[in-house]
Design a protein around this motif. Structure first.
Motif, PDB file in Angstrom:
ATOM      1  N   LYS A  97       6.239  37.655  33.821  1.00  0.00           N
ATOM      2  CA  LYS A  97       5.153  37.795  34.797  1.00  0.00           C
ATOM      3  C   LYS A  97       5.342  39.042  35.644  1.00  0.00           C
ATOM      4  CE  LYS A  97       3.982  32.917  35.201  1.00  0.00           C
ATOM      5  NZ  LYS A  97       3.971  31.737  36.076  1.00  0.00           N
ATOM      6  N   ALA A  98       6.574  39.275  36.072  1.00  0.00           N
ATOM      7  CA  ALA A  98       6.851  40.457  36.886  1.00  0.00           C
ATOM      8  C   ALA A  98       6.611  41.740  36.086  1.00  0.00           C
ATOM      9  CB  ALA A  98       8.284  40.419  37.398  1.00  0.00           C
ATOM     10  N   GLU A  99       7.056  41.750  34.829  1.00  0.00           N
ATOM     11  CA  GLU A  99       6.871  42.929  33.977  1.00  0.00           C
ATOM     12  C   GLU A  99       5.408  43.211  33.721  1.00  0.00           C
ATOM     13  OE1 GLU A  99       7.520  43.950  29.288  1.00  0.00           O
ATOM     14  OE2 GLU A  99       9.107  42.814  30.281  1.00  0.00           O
ATOM     15  N   LEU A 100       4.626  42.145  33.549  1.00  0.00           N
ATOM     16  CA  LEU A 100       3.203  42.298  33.231  1.00  0.00           C
ATOM     17  C   LEU A 100       2.314  42.400  34.463  1.00  0.00           C
ATOM     18  CD1 LEU A 100       3.117  39.631  30.392  1.00  0.00           C
ATOM     19  CD2 LEU A 100       2.992  42.105  30.092  1.00  0.00           C
ATOM     20  N   GLY A 101       2.877  42.123  35.638  1.00  0.00           N
ATOM     21  CA  GLY A 101       2.100  42.178  36.859  1.00  0.00           C
ATOM     22  C   GLY A 101       1.176  40.982  37.020  1.00  0.00           C
ATOM     23  N   LEU A 102       1.565  39.825  36.445  1.00  0.00           N
ATOM     24  CA  LEU A 102       0.763  38.606  36.568  1.00  0.00           C
ATOM     25  C   LEU A 102       1.189  37.850  37.811  1.00  0.00           C
ATOM     26  CD1 LEU A 102       0.886  37.340  32.865  1.00  0.00           C
ATOM     27  CD2 LEU A 102      -0.939  38.620  33.980  1.00  0.00           C
TER      28      LEU A 102
END
Length: 64
Positions: free
Chosen positions: A56-61
């Motif tokens: 989620k952090a990597e994808l900006g979710l």
């Protein structure tokens, strides 16, 4: 998701296959992040778990 600037039909077969693989991996990451499932990858000769929170952090979710 990132979109290429060129028309995929104009790319070589190799480039189209690479683009398809990158797209599939990105969709897989999004699906695992949204479902709260970890993703297991091969890194530096071993299997590594990437948590849903890391995805989620990597994808900006955002958290639901």
């Amino acid at each position: 998701m990132t979109k290429p600037n060129t028309n995929p039909v104009e790319l070589s077969l190799h480039d189209r296959a690479a683009l398809a693989m990158k797209t599939a991996i990105e969709k897989l990451k999004i699906d695992h992040a949204r479902r709260g499932l970890p993703l297991y990858i091969w890194e530096d000769g071993r299997v590594v778990e990437v948590s849903a929170e890391q995805l989620k952090a990597e994808l900006g979710l955002k958290d639901d």
